[in-house]
Design a protein around this motif. Structure first.
Motif, mmCIF file in Angstrom:
data_model
loop_
_atom_site.group_PDB
_atom_site.id
_atom_site.type_symbol
_atom_site.label_atom_id
_atom_site.label_comp_id
_atom_site.label_asym_id
_atom_site.label_seq_id
_atom_site.Cartn_x
_atom_site.Cartn_y
_atom_site.Cartn_z
ATOM 1 N N LYS A 173 -6.048 4.625 15.918
ATOM 2 C CA LYS A 173 -4.859 4.373 15.100
ATOM 3 C C LYS A 173 -4.996 5.089 13.773
ATOM 4 O O LYS A 173 -6.098 5.229 13.245
ATOM 5 N N ALA A 204 -3.261 5.722 9.735
ATOM 6 C CA ALA A 204 -2.380 5.259 8.665
ATOM 7 C C ALA A 204 -2.413 6.311 7.553
ATOM 8 O O ALA A 204 -3.335 6.322 6.743
ATOM 9 N N MET A 234 -1.614 7.998 4.089
ATOM 10 C CA MET A 234 -1.276 7.601 2.725
ATOM 11 C C MET A 234 -1.264 8.864 1.868
ATOM 12 O O MET A 234 -1.783 9.890 2.286
ATOM 13 N N GLU A 263 -3.711 1.512 -1.863
ATOM 14 C CA GLU A 263 -3.301 2.251 -0.672
ATOM 15 C C GLU A 263 -4.226 1.978 0.511
ATOM 16 O O GLU A 263 -3.766 1.890 1.650
ATOM 17 N N LYS A 303 -3.286 -1.348 1.891
ATOM 18 C CA LYS A 303 -2.018 -1.197 2.615
ATOM 19 C C LYS A 303 -2.246 -0.530 3.966
ATOM 20 O O LYS A 303 -1.678 -0.950 4.980
ATOM 21 N N ALA A 304 -3.089 0.499 4.002
ATOM 22 C CA ALA A 304 -3.381 1.197 5.251
ATOM 23 C C ALA A 304 -4.066 0.266 6.247
ATOM 24 O O ALA A 304 -3.747 0.280 7.447
ATOM 25 N N ARG A 316 -3.763 -2.994 6.381
ATOM 26 C CA ARG A 316 -2.729 -3.933 6.867
ATOM 27 C C ARG A 316 -1.826 -3.257 7.890
ATOM 28 O O ARG A 316 -1.436 -3.862 8.892
ATOM 29 N N LYS A 317 -1.486 -2.001 7.650
ATOM 30 C CA LYS A 317 -0.628 -1.250 8.567
ATOM 31 C C LYS A 317 -1.305 -1.121 9.937
ATOM 32 O O LYS A 317 -0.659 -1.290 10.968
ATOM 33 N N ARG A 346 -1.120 -4.376 11.863
ATOM 34 C CA ARG A 346 0.193 -4.663 12.443
ATOM 35 C C ARG A 346 0.481 -3.821 13.676
ATOM 36 O O ARG A 346 1.298 -4.197 14.502
ATOM 37 N N ALA A 347 -0.158 -2.669 13.798
ATOM 38 C CA ALA A 347 0.111 -1.759 14.910
ATOM 39 C C ALA A 347 -0.337 -2.381 16.222
ATOM 40 O O ALA A 347 -1.399 -2.982 16.308
#
Length: 127
Positions: free
Chosen positions: A14, A16, A18, A95, A98-99, A101-102, A105-106
């Motif tokens: 995965k 992410a 930024m 960031e 945030k990455a 967390r992203k 969620r994936a």
């Protein structure tokens, strides 16, 4: 992480993106709960001094945030981007959170297309 094969395997995981970096996370599925991380910054970013500074900053961020927000049994790779050279450290920390967390969620099958094309925007004649 130190082997090229580990970095290439993480590239299939995965991602992410930024502004200052791209985070790659790939579960190893080997039964080992250890979190591993790697950092890569290419020569396109700058000379050795700039690349080493970015790697030091990423190392501090990873050691601070991965124990709290990382994934057990996974490889985490930070790839430096040009936007991260002079980026504020607090902003990089935000960031990275945030990455992570992203990535959380994936869903397992949510990997983006690897050829640079968006789904439904392939080559050839349109409908």
């Amino acid at each position: 992480m130190g082997k090229r094969a580990d970095f290439l395997a993480a590239n299939r995981g995965k991602r992410a993106p930024m502004p200052g970096f791209v985070l790659l996370v790939r579960e190893r599925d080997d039964g080992d709960p250890a979190m591993r991380f790697g950092i890569t910054v290419t020569k396109k970013i700058g000379g050795a001094v700039i690349r080493n500074r970015m790697k030091r900053r990423f190392r501090v961020l990873a050691r601070e945030l991965l124990p709290l927000h990382g994934y057990a049994g996974a490889d985490h790779v930070l790839i430096g981007r040009d936007g991260g050279k002079e980026r504020d450290f607090a902003l990089l920390r935000t960031e990275l959170e945030k990455a992570l967390r992203k990535i959380a969620r994936a869903q397992p099958g949510d990997a983006p297309p690897r050829n640079g094309l968006r789904a439904g925007h392939g080559r050839g004649k349109g409908k």
